[in-house]
Design a protein around this motif. Structure first.
Motif, PDB file in Angstrom:
ATOM      1  N   HIS A 215       0.821  -1.225   0.000  1.00 36.70           N
ATOM      2  CA  HIS A 215       0.000   0.000   0.000  1.00 36.70           C
ATOM      3  C   HIS A 215       0.851   1.271   0.000  1.00 36.70           C
ATOM      4  O   HIS A 215       0.404   2.314   0.469  1.00 36.70           O
ATOM      5  CB  HIS A 215      -0.936   0.035   1.213  1.00 36.70           C
ATOM      6  N   LEU A 216       2.087   1.198  -0.536  1.00 37.95           N
ATOM      7  CA  LEU A 216       2.946   2.375  -0.515  1.00 37.95           C
ATOM      8  C   LEU A 216       2.443   3.490  -1.427  1.00 37.95           C
ATOM      9  O   LEU A 216       2.946   4.609  -1.372  1.00 37.95           O
ATOM     10  CB  LEU A 216       4.381   1.983  -0.883  1.00 37.95           C
ATOM     11  N   GLU A 217       1.458   3.172  -2.247  1.00 39.07           N
ATOM     12  CA  GLU A 217       0.806   4.218  -3.031  1.00 39.07           C
ATOM     13  C   GLU A 217       0.043   5.180  -2.130  1.00 39.07           C
ATOM     14  O   GLU A 217      -0.154   6.351  -2.466  1.00 39.07           O
ATOM     15  CB  GLU A 217      -0.144   3.579  -4.042  1.00 39.07           C
ATOM     16  N   PHE A 218      -0.375   4.691  -0.944  1.00 39.15           N
ATOM     17  CA  PHE A 218      -1.198   5.482  -0.038  1.00 39.15           C
ATOM     18  C   PHE A 218      -0.453   5.913   1.221  1.00 39.15           C
ATOM     19  O   PHE A 218      -0.998   6.679   2.018  1.00 39.15           O
ATOM     20  CB  PHE A 218      -2.437   4.689   0.364  1.00 39.15           C
ATOM     21  N   PHE A 219       0.771   5.412   1.421  1.00 37.09           N
ATOM     22  CA  PHE A 219       1.543   5.724   2.621  1.00 37.09           C
ATOM     23  C   PHE A 219       2.953   6.143   2.216  1.00 37.09           C
ATOM     24  O   PHE A 219       3.528   5.564   1.295  1.00 37.09           O
ATOM     25  CB  PHE A 219       1.613   4.511   3.551  1.00 37.09           C
ATOM     26  N   PRO A 220       3.532   7.105   2.909  1.00 42.35           N
ATOM     27  CA  PRO A 220       4.851   7.598   2.509  1.00 42.35           C
ATOM     28  C   PRO A 220       6.009   6.661   2.828  1.00 42.35           C
ATOM     29  O   PRO A 220       7.095   6.810   2.266  1.00 42.35           O
ATOM     30  CB  PRO A 220       4.979   8.913   3.292  1.00 42.35           C
ATOM     31  N   SER A 221       5.800   5.713   3.740  1.00 39.26           N
ATOM     32  CA  SER A 221       6.902   4.847   4.162  1.00 39.26           C
ATOM     33  C   SER A 221       6.346   3.606   4.843  1.00 39.26           C
ATOM     34  O   SER A 221       5.170   3.545   5.212  1.00 39.26           O
ATOM     35  CB  SER A 221       7.820   5.586   5.141  1.00 39.26           C
ATOM     36  N   LEU A 393       2.052   0.146  -5.025  1.00 33.54           N
ATOM     37  CA  LEU A 393       3.377   0.360  -4.462  1.00 33.54           C
ATOM     38  C   LEU A 393       3.915   1.755  -4.733  1.00 33.54           C
ATOM     39  O   LEU A 393       5.017   2.094  -4.312  1.00 33.54           O
ATOM     40  CB  LEU A 393       4.360  -0.695  -4.999  1.00 33.54           C
ATOM     41  N   GLY A 394       3.151   2.570  -5.440  1.00 33.54           N
ATOM     42  CA  GLY A 394       3.550   3.950  -5.660  1.00 33.54           C
ATOM     43  C   GLY A 394       4.867   4.087  -6.403  1.00 33.54           C
ATOM     44  O   GLY A 394       5.194   3.285  -7.287  1.00 33.54           O
ATOM     45  N   SER A 395       5.660   5.093  -6.012  1.00 37.12           N
ATOM     46  CA  SER A 395       6.905   5.400  -6.709  1.00 37.12           C
ATOM     47  C   SER A 395       7.979   4.337  -6.511  1.00 37.12           C
ATOM     48  O   SER A 395       8.969   4.306  -7.241  1.00 37.12           O
ATOM     49  CB  SER A 395       7.446   6.754  -6.240  1.00 37.12           C
ATOM     50  N   THR A 396       7.789   3.457  -5.527  1.00 33.77           N
ATOM     51  CA  THR A 396       8.769   2.391  -5.283  1.00 33.77           C
ATOM     52  C   THR A 396       8.531   1.178  -6.176  1.00 33.77           C
ATOM     53  O   THR A 396       9.324   0.233  -6.147  1.00 33.77           O
ATOM     54  CB  THR A 396       8.716   1.942  -3.811  1.00 33.77           C
ATOM     55  N   GLY A 397       7.456   1.180  -6.949  1.00 36.57           N
ATOM     56  CA  GLY A 397       7.055  -0.011  -7.691  1.00 36.57           C
ATOM     57  C   GLY A 397       8.109  -0.540  -8.641  1.00 36.57           C
ATOM     58  O   GLY A 397       8.369  -1.750  -8.677  1.00 36.57           O
ATOM     59  N   GLY A 420       2.185  -7.648 -16.984  1.00 38.99           N
ATOM     60  CA  GLY A 420       1.914  -6.289 -16.562  1.00 38.99           C
ATOM     61  C   GLY A 420       3.119  -5.387 -16.751  1.00 38.99           C
ATOM     62  O   GLY A 420       4.265  -5.855 -16.776  1.00 38.99           O
ATOM     63  N   PRO A 421       2.882  -4.076 -16.853  1.00 40.14           N
ATOM     64  CA  PRO A 421       3.985  -3.142 -17.125  1.00 40.14           C
ATOM     65  C   PRO A 421       5.046  -3.097 -16.039  1.00 40.14           C
ATOM     66  O   PRO A 421       6.228  -2.914 -16.326  1.00 40.14           O
ATOM     67  CB  PRO A 421       3.267  -1.794 -17.270  1.00 40.14           C
ATOM     68  N   LEU A 422       4.645  -3.276 -14.778  1.00 42.37           N
ATOM     69  CA  LEU A 422       5.634  -3.244 -13.708  1.00 42.37           C
ATOM     70  C   LEU A 422       6.531  -4.476 -13.720  1.00 42.37           C
ATOM     71  O   LEU A 422       7.726  -4.404 -13.416  1.00 42.37           O
ATOM     72  CB  LEU A 422       4.928  -3.110 -12.353  1.00 42.37           C
TER      73      LEU A 422
END
Length: 483
Positions: A215-221, A393-397, A420-422
């Protein structure tokens, strides 16, 4: 002999649980105003107009895409029922039926009121409650704890993904008088959600299985994720039991309110955790045999689930069971009889190829655990993994997916198929590390690619986030699936 817990069948009305409350109970729990209709009778609650019938109250929930208030006038006309609505939301064109069959209750927020009503119903029934959250392992841990408690009597468990602010009340409203316990999952996608769910369930045993990157898309760390999971402990009261993984340094961030009892668990035999693994004997496709400490006692258990991570889940369930007063013999019986729902490390065979179906969901930690389980399984053939994107996973994906490819190579997996693209990052990293890796457009294409590559005796893992539906690859493999 273990008894059966109530788990909702997909053929039942999932959004119209039978639990009923009087109008007085609803008003007391939610602060509702009786705007019209009678204050007599007991009423069950329903969140889906398609499942409405007489003697129900329709809960008009408001979401990003849907508003239940659009259906209030229709259900009140079609049934001898009532409605729970948000104050001022029905609009000037709303027409109240002349022969209103039930109460029309107004509240500030129907979602909050729905949870409050379910909480009131739970506390009228008063079974002991265990609540489980975590980045990984919560469903398996819930199934394990449920299997243990079933050995002592009937109870209620969360079904499927009913672990949010709608699903938890729907679950609790299925409690029956004969239920001796309830085990519920708590999921989250934002800060504050676990706290809101804990305020509904008010569990006596509170379990955090693990905290990892998800859920790092929704949490900073990851630390922020730990703090959000720790909300489960924040309002624990004296006498509540707090179960958490001692091996994870992030567990130090969890609140430990005065008077609560900490009952951590650990995979390390030299740990100070009262519940810990003293010895683990891997048994390949038969799971693991574990000697575990349970506070002042020991027990040997055969965990019939593939993967070392299942021992972690079993320890969490065992610790929760200890916290609920269950003895070692019953814990062993339950853990050895558990059936885990869904596509979680399910092993089958098709055309001589062994399929490890772990396609229910994925994040970096669960992906790594599945890869290690695949690597540990004995085979005379080759190992392949078809994996779909790990979402949210946000920017860490990109980096976290590249690490999947690196791990596949490190563990000696012979073929990695990325969907998938990731997962293109994983494929590139795997190729750079020297193993065969291919990109597939979707799970069907992955299945066709695997079908051409696999031979009898090979092993293949299927895994990805739920939205990737990696299990669809199975039907494109040669032969018929069988256990």
């Amino acid at each position: 002999m273990c008894l059966g817990a109530v788990v909702v069948s997909s053929s039942e009305c999932r959004y119209a649980p039978p639990g009923a409350l009087s109008v007085a109970e609803l008003v007391a729990a939610t602060g509702a105003h009786l705007a019209a209709g009678s204050n007599e009778g007991a009423w069950s609650l329903c969140t889906d107009s398609r499942e409405m019938s007489d003697q129900m109250i329709f809960v008009a929930l408001v979401g990003d895409l849907h508003d239940g208030h659009r259906f209030v006038e229709q259900v009140l006309s079609d049934f001898k029922c009532g409605a729970l609505v948000q104050r001022g939301r029905l609009g000037s064109d709303f027409v109240l039926p002349e022969a209103l069959g039930g109460p029309l209750l107004e509240v500030e927020d129907t979602l909050v009121a729905f949870g409050e009503a379910a909480g009131a119903f739970l506390r009228r029934q008063r079974p002991p409650v265990a609540a489980i959250t975590g980045s990984v392992g919560k469903t398996t841990t819930r199934a394990m704890l449920g299997a243990i408690l079933e050995c002592e009597g009937p109870g209620l468990q969360t079904d499927g993904n009913f672990n949010n602010r709608i699903g938890l009340p729907l679950t609790l409203l299925r409690l029956e008088p004969e239920h001796q316990w309830a085990v519920v999952e708590l999921g989250m996608s934002e800060p504050g959600e676990i706290l809101a769910l804990a305020q509904i369930a008010k569990p006596q045993v509170r379990v955090i299985t693990e905290v990892v990157a998800a859920h790092l898309e929704f949490f900073p760390s990851v630390e922020a994720i730990a703090d959000a999971k720790g909300e489960l402990f924040a309002e624990a009261i004296a006498g509540d039991v707090l179960v958490f993984p001692m091996d994870n340094p992030l567990a130090r961030r969890f609140p430990k309110p005065p008077g609560t009892r900490s009952l951590p668990f650990s995979l390390c035999p030299d740990s100070d955790a009262p519940v810990r693994a003293l010895h683990i004997e891997p048994l390949g496709r038969e799971g693991s045999r574990v000697r575990m400490a349970l506070a002042a006692e020991e027990v040997e258990v055969h965990i019939r689930l593939v993967g070392a991570h299942q021992v972690h889940n079993a320890l969490a369930a065992a610790a929760a069971a200890v916290g609920m007063g269950v003895g070692p013999a019953t814990i062993r019986e339950g853990l050895e009889s558990v059936n885990v729902p869904g596509r979680r490390m399910r092993i089958s065979e098709r055309g001589g190829v062994t399929i490890v179906d772990d396609a229910y969901n994925a994040n970096p930690a669960s992906m790594a655990a599945a890869f290690r389980a695949l690597s540990d399984l004995e085979t005379e053939g080759r190992r392949a993994a078809a994996v779909g994107d790990m979402l949210e996973l946000g920017s860490t994906g990109s980096q976290l997916h590249a690490e999947v490819g690196e791990l596949a190579a490190h563990l000696g997996i012979d073929l990695l198929v990325g969907v998938g693209p990731l997962m293109e990052h994983a494929v590139r990293a795997a190729r750079a590390a020297g193993i065969e890796a291919e990109v597939a457009n979707d799970s069907r294409a992955a299945g066709e690619l695997l079908g051409a590559w696999l031979s009898p005796g090979d092993l293949v893992l299927l895994k990805g986030s739920r939205g990737m539906r990696m299990e669809s690859a199975i039907e494109f493999l040669p032969g018929d699936e069988g256990n």
